[in-house]
Design a protein around this motif. Sequence first.
Motif, PDB file in Angstrom:
ATOM      1  N   VAL A  74       0.960  -1.236  -0.055  1.00  0.00           N
ATOM      2  CA  VAL A  74       0.222  -0.003   0.200  1.00  0.00           C
ATOM      3  C   VAL A  74       1.055   1.158  -0.041  1.00  0.00           C
ATOM      4  N   LYS A  75       1.812   1.583   0.883  1.00  0.00           N
ATOM      5  CA  LYS A  75       2.585   2.839   0.778  1.00  0.00           C
ATOM      6  C   LYS A  75       3.522   2.855  -0.488  1.00  0.00           C
ATOM      7  N   ALA A  76       4.164   2.119  -1.237  1.00  0.00           N
ATOM      8  CA  ALA A  76       4.133   1.696  -2.542  1.00  0.00           C
ATOM      9  C   ALA A  76       3.371   2.775  -4.398  1.00  0.00           C
ATOM     10  N   GLU A  77       2.175   1.860  -3.727  1.00  0.00           N
ATOM     11  CA  GLU A  77       1.047   2.361  -4.146  1.00  0.00           C
ATOM     12  C   GLU A  77       0.944   3.850  -3.600  1.00  0.00           C
ATOM     13  N   ALA A  78       0.178   4.409  -2.626  1.00  0.00           N
ATOM     14  CA  ALA A  78       0.152   5.856  -2.180  1.00  0.00           C
ATOM     15  C   ALA A  78       1.435   6.706  -2.936  1.00  0.00           C
ATOM     16  N   ALA A  79       2.587   6.129  -2.556  1.00  0.00           N
ATOM     17  CA  ALA A  79       4.016   6.726  -3.171  1.00  0.00           C
ATOM     18  C   ALA A  79       3.808   6.683  -4.736  1.00  0.00           C
ATOM     19  N   GLU A  80       3.068   6.232  -5.442  1.00  0.00           N
ATOM     20  CA  GLU A  80       3.220   6.315  -7.161  1.00  0.00           C
ATOM     21  C   GLU A  80       2.285   7.227  -7.361  1.00  0.00           C
ATOM     22  N   ARG A  81       1.249   7.172  -6.483  1.00  0.00           N
ATOM     23  CA  ARG A  81       0.207   8.370  -6.894  1.00  0.00           C
ATOM     24  C   ARG A  81       0.656   9.491  -6.628  1.00  0.00           C
ATOM     25  N   ALA A  82       1.179  10.110  -5.296  1.00  0.00           N
ATOM     26  CA  ALA A  82       1.095  11.354  -5.149  1.00  0.00           C
ATOM     27  C   ALA A  82       2.650  11.464  -6.102  1.00  0.00           C
ATOM     28  N   ALA A  83       3.555  10.514  -6.513  1.00  0.00           N
ATOM     29  CA  ALA A  83       4.059  11.146  -7.405  1.00  0.00           C
ATOM     30  C   ALA A  83       3.367  11.397  -8.810  1.00  0.00           C
ATOM     31  N   PHE A  84       2.566  10.991  -9.030  1.00  0.00           N
ATOM     32  CA  PHE A  84       1.751  11.155 -10.519  1.00  0.00           C
ATOM     33  C   PHE A  84       1.356  12.022 -10.560  1.00  0.00           C
ATOM     34  N   LEU A  85       0.956  12.408  -9.161  1.00  0.00           N
ATOM     35  CA  LEU A  85       0.238  14.215  -8.866  1.00  0.00           C
ATOM     36  C   LEU A  85       0.397  15.464  -9.006  1.00  0.00           C
ATOM     37  N   GLN A  86       1.624  15.044  -8.334  1.00  0.00           N
ATOM     38  CA  GLN A  86       2.553  15.947  -8.214  1.00  0.00           C
ATOM     39  C   GLN A  86       3.099  16.166  -9.156  1.00  0.00           C
ATOM     40  N   ASN A  87       4.019  15.799 -10.510  1.00  0.00           N
ATOM     41  CA  ASN A  87       4.273  15.602 -11.915  1.00  0.00           C
ATOM     42  C   ASN A  87       2.923  16.314 -12.797  1.00  0.00           C
ATOM     43  N   ALA A  88       1.962  15.927 -12.425  1.00  0.00           N
ATOM     44  CA  ALA A  88       0.524  16.082 -13.443  1.00  0.00           C
ATOM     45  C   ALA A  88       0.224  17.644 -13.972  1.00  0.00           C
ATOM     46  N   PRO A  89       0.009  18.446 -13.840  1.00  0.00           N
ATOM     47  CA  PRO A  89      -0.245  19.930 -14.554  1.00  0.00           C
ATOM     48  C   PRO A  89      -1.677  20.033 -14.236  1.00  0.00           C
TER      49      PRO A  89
END
Length: 83
Positions: A26-41
Amino acid sequence: MYLASIISVGLFGLTGLVSAHPGHDVKAEAAERAAFLQNAPIHSHSFPQCSSKLKARGHLRRSVARREMAVKHLRRRRGIDSA
């Protein structure tokens, strides 16, 4: 004996549900989602991007009409004069 076999079959069936995602982190999934949202315009997931399409489809007009009907219905039900 019959009850014990029913219980054992039921427990065996539940183990299939519990082990549906073995090794899921779950932690890896949350980190992946946070990285996506941070890089998405920011405009890629905001309302102004869709507002012209929604307006062209008549979404706003239908929403306003639906809400007006709901207000009229509530006023009629409560005996409030809509002057």
